[in-house]
Write a protein that holds these residues in place. Structure first.
Motif, PDB file in Angstrom:
ATOM      1  N   VAL A 194       0.845  -1.201   0.000  1.00 66.48           N
ATOM      2  CA  VAL A 194       0.000   0.000   0.000  1.00 66.48           C
ATOM      3  C   VAL A 194       0.874   1.242   0.000  1.00 66.48           C
ATOM      4  CG1 VAL A 194      -1.796   1.294   1.211  1.00 66.48           C
ATOM      5  CG2 VAL A 194      -1.804  -1.213   1.307  1.00 66.48           C
ATOM      6  N   LEU A 195       0.613   2.124  -0.949  1.00 62.84           N
ATOM      7  CA  LEU A 195       1.209   3.459  -0.929  1.00 62.84           C
ATOM      8  C   LEU A 195       0.176   4.413  -0.349  1.00 62.84           C
ATOM      9  CD1 LEU A 195       3.338   5.589  -1.635  1.00 62.84           C
ATOM     10  CD2 LEU A 195       2.317   5.723  -3.936  1.00 62.84           C
ATOM     11  N   VAL A 196       0.505   5.005   0.808  1.00 63.18           N
ATOM     12  CA  VAL A 196      -0.358   6.006   1.436  1.00 63.18           C
ATOM     13  C   VAL A 196       0.083   7.360   0.910  1.00 63.18           C
ATOM     14  CG1 VAL A 196      -1.222   6.954   3.595  1.00 63.18           C
ATOM     15  CG2 VAL A 196      -0.544   4.542   3.470  1.00 63.18           C
ATOM     16  N   LEU A 197      -0.810   8.011   0.183  1.00 61.39           N
ATOM     17  CA  LEU A 197      -0.480   9.242  -0.538  1.00 61.39           C
ATOM     18  C   LEU A 197      -1.135  10.445   0.130  1.00 61.39           C
ATOM     19  CD1 LEU A 197       0.977  10.204  -3.186  1.00 61.39           C
ATOM     20  CD2 LEU A 197      -1.284  10.140  -4.264  1.00 61.39           C
ATOM     21  N   GLY A 198      -0.312  11.329   0.712  1.00 64.81           N
ATOM     22  CA  GLY A 198      -0.827  12.524   1.365  1.00 64.81           C
ATOM     23  C   GLY A 198      -0.502  13.779   0.576  1.00 64.81           C
ATOM     24  N   LEU A 199      -1.198  14.864   0.915  1.00 65.78           N
ATOM     25  CA  LEU A 199      -0.884  16.161   0.323  1.00 65.78           C
ATOM     26  C   LEU A 199       0.147  16.877   1.183  1.00 65.78           C
ATOM     27  CD1 LEU A 199      -1.329  18.365  -1.782  1.00 65.78           C
ATOM     28  CD2 LEU A 199      -3.278  19.175  -0.409  1.00 65.78           C
ATOM     29  N   GLY A 200      -0.156  16.971   2.501  1.00 69.85           N
ATOM     30  CA  GLY A 200       0.781  17.582   3.427  1.00 69.85           C
ATOM     31  C   GLY A 200       0.149  18.570   4.374  1.00 69.85           C
ATOM     32  N   CYS A 201      -0.908  19.254   3.928  1.00 68.78           N
ATOM     33  CA  CYS A 201      -1.540  20.277   4.758  1.00 68.78           C
ATOM     34  C   CYS A 201      -2.928  19.878   5.229  1.00 68.78           C
ATOM     35  CB  CYS A 201      -1.607  21.598   3.990  1.00 68.78           C
ATOM     36  SG  CYS A 201      -2.494  21.483   2.406  1.00 68.78           S
ATOM     37  N   GLU A 202      -3.361  18.641   4.912  1.00 66.36           N
ATOM     38  CA  GLU A 202      -4.717  18.210   5.245  1.00 66.36           C
ATOM     39  C   GLU A 202      -4.863  17.858   6.730  1.00 66.36           C
ATOM     40  OE1 GLU A 202      -2.575  14.487   3.683  1.00 66.36           O
ATOM     41  OE2 GLU A 202      -2.512  16.675   3.458  1.00 66.36           O
ATOM     42  N   ASN A 203      -6.095  17.893   7.227  1.00 66.24           N
ATOM     43  CA  ASN A 203      -6.363  17.535   8.626  1.00 66.24           C
ATOM     44  C   ASN A 203      -5.921  16.108   8.934  1.00 66.24           C
ATOM     45  OD1 ASN A 203      -9.293  19.424   8.192  1.00 66.24           O
ATOM     46  ND2 ASN A 203      -7.642  20.019   9.565  1.00 66.24           N
ATOM     47  N   SER A 204      -6.282  15.179   8.049  1.00 67.12           N
ATOM     48  CA  SER A 204      -5.924  13.770   8.265  1.00 67.12           C
ATOM     49  C   SER A 204      -4.647  13.442   7.508  1.00 67.12           C
ATOM     50  CB  SER A 204      -7.085  12.862   7.825  1.00 67.12           C
ATOM     51  OG  SER A 204      -8.199  13.041   8.660  1.00 67.12           O
TER      52      SER A 204
END
Length: 498
Positions: A194-204
C-alpha cells in the motif's frame, strides 16, 4: 417449479412467484383462493379477508397493518398496508433457544489458499493499492496507478487507486470515521502493498493517520507527502516498484476456513430477496461460522422491524446491550438530522413487491442465518470475535459495503433483485434473487439464487454450492466486477463540511 409461496404456516399472505391475472384460482393449504386482481411476481396476495387495522403476517411476523378492509385474494401492498413501527421502543433480552451449527464440512472444504500476513490475517487477493489521505490527491493517485499497471503479474493481481472526497474540512465523527476507514483499508490483508499518498496540509495527514494504523508492516506500506517532493508521480512510481518487489514474494498457502471474514449486504431488493438470495447467504453464514470463520451483517436501518430477532440471538446480555445501542444510536442519528426514521423501502423495493420496512427487514435479516450473534462492531472497527457480527453502517450500498471491507471482510456478498454493477474494495459477489435477472444481467450477476425455487432444489444444497463458489473466489476466482475493473470506496459521512 413453485408458482407461489406461503413462507410460514402462520402467514395470512402468500408471495407470487410468477405474474398472475385476475380470476386465477390457487390451491393454498387445502383451500381455494381466487385472485381478485392481477398480482405481479414478488408481490403478496391475501389468503383470507382482513378488516381495517388487522396485522398482515409474513415470515411468521407482522409486516404492517391494513389501512382498510381487504378481501381474500387481493393484492396487499403500499396502497392498503402501513407500517406498525414507532420511533421509541424498549427492549428486553429473551435468549432464543438456538445453538451455533456444528461443522460438518468434508475435509477438502475446510481450507482455502490465501496470502498470510504478518499480523496473522489472511488475504484472498495480493494487490497493490494507492490510498489517498485526502481527496485533493485523487488524480495523482490515479496517475501513479496508471503508470504502474505493468507491475501486475501472476502473483500481483491488480494495481488500484482508491478515490474519496474526504480527509479535510471535516469535524467530529466525520473526521474520525475517515481516519478509521482509511486505516482499515491500509491494513487490509487483500493488499500486498500500500502506498499512502498525502498532500501535506490536510487535517488527516500522514502523521495524524499513522497512530490509527497501529503496528503496521513497514515492508508492506510506504508513505509519500506530495508537497515534500518535486515530482510526486515519479516518486510514487518508484515506491510502488519497491512495494511490488516485496509483494511478489508472497505466495498462496493452505489456510483453514476460520481465517475467512465474509461481509453480507443486500441492495435493490425485491419480493423474492427474502425467499431466495438472502436465505442462501444465511446458509453460507452458518456454514462459515460453524467452521470457525466470521461473517458480518450491516445496514442497521434495514434491521428496524426485525431487530428483536437478532437481539434474542445474542450470545449474552452484554452483546444484547450492544445491539440495543446499535439500533437506538442509529435512530438518534436520524433524529439529529430531523429525518423520518422509517423512510424505507425505496421505490425499487416497492416495485419489486416490498411494502413496509418490517417486510424489508424480515427479508434482510435472513442473511444472518440462524447462528448466535457473537459481537457488535462500531463503524470501521475490525472483527475480533469469530462468528456472526453486527456492524454499525447505513443501508446505502456503497457506504455499507465499504464499511464491511474496512472492518476486515475479504469478500462481500451482495444480494439483489434488481441488479447493480458497483463493487467495493474487495471481491463483491452479486447474488440474484431471481433467475430472470441472472439471465438478463449475466455481466453483473455471479450466482443465481433464484434456482432455489426450482423443483427439488433445497436450501442446504444450494447453500453448499454457494459456499463452494465463495471458496473458489477466496482461492483467486475473479467475480464479474473484478473482471470489469470496477472498484468503489464510500466513507460514511454524518455531519457538516467546513
Amino acid at each position: 417449479m413453485q408458482e407461489f409461496i406461503k413462507i410460514n404456516a402462520a402467514d395470512n399472505v402468500a408471495v407470487a412467484l410468477r405474474d398472475y391475472t385476475k380470476g386465477e384460482t390457487l390451491h393454498v393449504d387445502g383451500a381455494d383462493v381466487t385472485l381478485a386482481e392481477d398480482i405481479a411476481r414478488g408481490h403478496k396476495f391475501t389468503l383470507t379477508g382482513l378488516n381495517e387495522g388487522d396485522a398482515v403476517i409474513k415470515y411468521g411476523f407482522p409486516i404492517g397493518y391494513t389501512k382498510e378492509a381487504v378481501g381474500k385474494g387481493c393484492h396487499i401492498h403500499v396502497h392498503n398496508l402501513k407500517t406498525g413501527l414507532g420511533d421509541d421502543l424498549s427492549y428486553e433480552y429473551h435468549p432464543a433457544n438456538v445453538d451455533n451449527r456444528a461443522c460438518t464440512l468434508p475435509e477438502e472444504n475446510r481450507f482455502f489458499y490465501g496470502y498470510e500476513r504478518p499480523d496473522g490475517r489472511v488475504g484472498v487477493r495480493n494487490e497493490l493499492w494507492i490510498v489517498p489521505t485526502v481527496g485533493c490527491v485523487n488524480s495523482i493517485a490515479g496517475a501513479i496507478a496508471k503508470q504502474c499497471q505493468e507491475l501486475k503479474c501472476d502473483n500481483i493481481e491488480a494495481v488500484v487507486s482508491y478515490s474519496h472526497p474526504y480527509g479535510c474540512s471535516q469535524m467530529g465523527d466525520d473526521q474520525e470515521n475517515t481516519r478509521k476507514a482509511l486505516a482499515g483499508l491500509i491494513n487490509h490483508p487483500n493488499a500486498g502493498g500500500v502506498l499512502v499518498l498525502g498532500l501535506g496540509c490536510e487535517n488527516s495527514n500522514i502523521d495524524v493517520l499513522k497512530p490509527y494504523l497501529g503496528d503496521y508492516d513497514e515492508k508492506r506500506i510506504r508513505f509519500l507527502v506530495c508537497q515534500d517532493v518535486e515530482d510526486e508521480v515519479a516518486e510514487g512510481v518508484k515506491l510502488m516498484k519497491e512495494l511490488a518487489v516485496q509483494a511478489e514474494k508472497v505466495q498462496r498457502t493452505k489456510v483453514p476456513v476460520d481465517k475467512l471474514v465474509i461481509g453480507m449486504k443486500c441492495g435493490g431488493s425485491d419480493g423474492l430477496s427474502g425467499i431466495t438470495a438472502n436465505p442462501v447467504v444465511g446458509e453460507l453464514s452458518d456454514i462459515v461460522t460453524s467452521a470457525g470463520g466470521s461473517t458480518i451483517l450491516t445496514e442497521v436501518p434495514e434491521m428496524f422491524g426485525a431487530e428483536t430477532i437478532l437481539m434474542d440471538r445474542c450470545v449474552n446480555e452484554e452483546v444484547f446491550e450492544k445491539t440495543v445501542h446499535l439500533i437506538n444510536d442509529f435512530k438518534d442519528y436520524y433524529r439529529r438530522h430531523d429525518q423520518t426514521i422509517y423512510e424505507n423501502p425505496s421505490p425499487g423495493n416497492k416495485k419489486g413487491g416490498i411494502s413496509t420496512l418490517e417486510d424489508k427487514a424480515l427479508g434482510c435479516t435472513q442473511k444472518s442465518g440462524s447462528s448466535k450473534v457473537m459481537d457488535v462492531l462500531t463503524y470501521a472497527q475490525p472483527v475480533k470475535v469469530a462468528g456472526l457480527n453486527l456492524l454499525s453502517a447505513p443501508g446505502n450500498d456503497l457506504v455499507a459495503s465499504t464499511a464491511l471491507a474496512v472492518s476486515g471482510a475479504q469478500i462481500v456478498l451482495f444480494t439483489t433483485g434488481r441488479g447493480t454493477p458497483f463493487a467495493s474494495a474487495v471481491p463483491t459477489v452479486k447474488v440474484s434473487s431471481n433467475s430472470q435477472l441472472a439471465g438478463k444481467k449475466s455481466g453483473w450477476i455471479d450466482f443465481d439464487a433464484g434456482r432455489l425455487l426450482q423443483d427439488g432444489m433445497t436450501l442446504s444444497e444450494l447453500g453448499m454450492e454457494f459456499y463452494e463458489y465463495v471458496l473458489a473466489v477466496a482461492n483467486g476466482k475473479k467475480v464479474k466486477s473484478e473482471e470489469e475493473g470496477y472498484r468503489d470506496l464510500a466513507i460514511f459521512k454524518q455531519g457538516v463540511t467546513l
